[in-house]
Design an enzyme around this catalytic site. Structure first.
Site, mmCIF file in Angstrom:
data_model
loop_
_atom_site.group_PDB
_atom_site.id
_atom_site.type_symbol
_atom_site.label_atom_id
_atom_site.label_comp_id
_atom_site.label_asym_id
_atom_site.label_seq_id
_atom_site.Cartn_x
_atom_site.Cartn_y
_atom_site.Cartn_z
ATOM 1 N N ASP A 34 1.074 -1.084 -0.463
ATOM 2 C CA ASP A 34 -0.081 0.205 0.311
ATOM 3 C C ASP A 34 0.566 1.241 -0.019
ATOM 4 O OD1 ASP A 34 -2.165 1.786 0.175
ATOM 5 O OD2 ASP A 34 -3.401 -0.039 1.227
ATOM 6 N N GLU B 184 -9.444 2.725 -5.682
ATOM 7 C CA GLU B 184 -9.367 4.132 -5.032
ATOM 8 C C GLU B 184 -8.183 4.741 -5.923
ATOM 9 O OE1 GLU B 184 -11.016 4.249 -0.864
ATOM 10 O OE2 GLU B 184 -8.895 3.769 -1.232
ATOM 11 N N HIS C 288 -2.786 2.992 -4.216
ATOM 12 C CA HIS C 288 -2.251 2.378 -2.935
ATOM 13 C C HIS C 288 -0.358 2.155 -3.292
ATOM 14 C CE1 HIS C 288 -5.852 3.420 -0.926
ATOM 15 N NE2 HIS C 288 -6.340 2.645 -1.595
#
Ligand code: ACM
Length: 563
Positions: free
Chosen positions: A199, A337, A270
């Protein structure tokens, strides 16, 4: 069969709860239990032998080491027909993962499994029937004999994917903690560990070709304590990673417990930790990526991968090493995302959109994911990603983790994709368990034990045919606010026990579920969790040292959809 229908016998069983102490204590609830004549029982002692048919050796080892350590039952090998022995065998007439546990006076204990996994799940039930001391690592009150009432348990899982996501990127969980969680999953008949390995805040897996991913990418200088709006910092560096041998050990330990480890390497969002280590992976024509470091706060980083050939080749090399380590059919590529702002400003990204004849940045993301979907299927694996991967079209064979509610999963199932249901509104275990001010670093929706117990993985909108696309369900433990394993335990338990029953047991519709009965069985289960050393949230609320007053968490949001 991927999903088993509710059998009629469940109702009979539900009516029977509470009539017998041992029966009423099993979690997750089995399909049926037939009691024997009152007073009949099987006694296990130091002379009890264990006979294991071919294909059941893993459970044989597990029983001997676990019950041997906890209860001082050595379970030496013995003949198949020994009186009051323990016998393990495969029975092809049972479904995969199903088992039949017979405790028959004069005969002993027999576990028949539809396959080796079924035998192992039957052994988990046997351990629960032996009481909480069976969950310790050494005998605490030595007893000569252990008595199990005569009974026959027939059981099978509802879903084939019964998972837990552990986010070891936001806060690293050292290897021993992961092995411990594998034991906890096994004890709850959960069979998938989704490891969120990369991440913005850390890269946790050794990649031999790119040592910088862990040398640089696995450490951050400091950590935001609490929500990203919190003014508090932990000024210590945080990090760590698993070597490839650590990963091999984790995967093998899981396999012995019939648990599949699904690795997640997040692309194209990420990814700041990777870009901090290899700045050429980022959008170098938009920002100075050499100035980036591993992110020290929470949220969604704008710094995403550049959609270049160099990035594709880099991640293909990463995935080559990942495939060599993880035998899982599914490989998770994240896909959630991914802010598109840098791609909008990047001449390189815009040129790629033009060259590929794509409409916009969303299609560029679909192209990126599609590339890895084809790359994985050419190697006999299947891609799974968060529901954002549906945007812009998804390749055949790819599967979806539905996290932003049920919507993504419904759309995916209708389009013929397999689905793992893990809606944030129900099974994100980082969310607070109670409205009380004492909840440690409280974030998000209140999701109580009862809410999780009443979570239904298959939404009513799906037809029977579409519902078969729901492989199963998983609970997700994101660790922004969980800095150590005690905090992970607090968020995961007791809710993971309720989740396990949702994933395994043939429960009726949410409104008809017997939560009071579940709570009664939890009284026994808390004793097992105590023996296992799990720092769960007690029913009466956090213990004094579990509170975190004054640390800003994410506020309670509106009522979740679909409710
Ligand atoms: C996610 O929670 N962003 C998958």
């Amino acid at each position: 069969m991927l999903q088993r229908p509710f059998p009629a016998t469940v109702r009979r069983l539900a009516g029977d709860w509470g009539t017998r102490a041992d029966v009423s204590e099993l979690i997750p609830a089995p399909r049926t239990i037939d009691d024997g004549p009152t007073g009949h029982a099987v006694t296990l002692d130091r002379d009890t032998t264990l006979w294991a048919a071919p294909g059941t050796g893993g459970t044989e080892r597990w029983l001997r080491s676990t019950l041997g350590a906890a209860l001082g039952l050595p379970l030496p090998p013995g003949p198949e027909d020994a009186r009051d022995s323990v016998r393990l065998r495969i029975d092809d007439t049972l479904e995969p993962e199903a088992y039949r546990l017979s405790v028959v006076t004069g005969r002993g204990v027999e576990i028949r499994g539809g396959d080796a996994a079924g035998v192992f799940w039957g052994a988990q039930t046997l351990r629960q029937l032996l009481g909480p001391d069976a969950f310790r690592r050494a005998p605490v009150r030595p007893r000569a004999a252990h008595v199990i009432p005569h009974q026959i348990v027939e059981d099978a899982p509802r879903f084939r994917w019964r998972g837990l996501l552990l986010d070891v990127a936001r806060h690293f969980m050292p290897k021993d903690g992961v092995l411990r969680y594998l034991d906890l999953l096994a004890a709850h008949k959960l069979n998938v560990l989704h490891l969120h390995l990369t991440d913005d805040q850390g890269w946790r897996i050794e990649i031999e070709r790119y040592p910088g991913l862990t040398e640089t990418g696995s450490w951050r200088a400091r950590t935001k304590f609490g929500h990203r709006a919190s003014p508090l910092w932990d000024e210590r560096p945080h990090g760590g990673h698993y070597t490839q041998d650590d990963i091999r050990e984790i995967v093998a330990y899981a396999a012995e417990r019939h648990i599949t480890v699904v690795p997640e390497i997040d692309v194209p969002g990420h990814s700041q930790a990777a870009i901090a280590a290899y700045p050429e992976l980022g959008n170098t024509d938009v920002i100075d990526t050499t100035a980036l470091s591993v992110w020290d706060t929470w949220g969604i980083s704008p710094n995403v991968l550049a959609p270049t050939d160099n990035t594709l080749r880099f991640y293909e090399a990463v995935f080559e090493e990942v495939l060599a380590l993880f035998p899982s059919e599914f490989i998770h590529i994240g896909g959630d995302e991914c802010p598109k702002e840098q791609w909008r400003r990047s001449a390189t990204a815009q040129a790629r959109i033009k060259e590929l004849g794509l409409a916009d940045e969303d299609e560029l993301q679909a192209w990126f994911i599609g590339h890895f979907s084809k790359w994985l299927s050419a190697r006999g694996r299947r891609l799974i990603g968060w529901d954002e991967i549906l945007e812009g079209g998804l390749a055949d064979g790819a599967a979806v983790s539905s996290w932003r509610g049920y919507g993504g999963g419904i759309a995916a199932a209708r389009a013929g994709h397999d689905v793992v249901m893990c809606p944030e509104q129900y099974v994100y275990l980082d969310h607070r368990q109670d409205v009380g001010a004492g909840e440690p670093v409280p974030i998000g929706f209140v999701r109580t034990l009862e809410d999780v117990y009443r979570f239904e993985p298959v939404p009513p909108q799906l037809t029977e045919e579409e519902a078969r696309r729901v492989l199963g369900t998983q609970a997700n433990v994101w660790t922004e606010v969980m800095e150590d394993s005690a905090r992970v335990d607090y968020q995961a338990f007791p809710r993971l026990a309720a989740f396990a029953e949702v994933a395994w047991s043939a429960l009726p519709a949410p409104a008809e579920r017997d939560f009071a009965g579940f709570e009664r069985r939890m009284a026994a289960h808390y004793r097992r969790l105590d023996a296992l050393g799990v720092a769960y949230r007690p029913p009466a609320g956090p213990r004094p040292w579990q509170r975190r007053p004054g640390v800003l968490g994410r506020p309670i949001e509106g009522p979740p959809p679909n409710r």
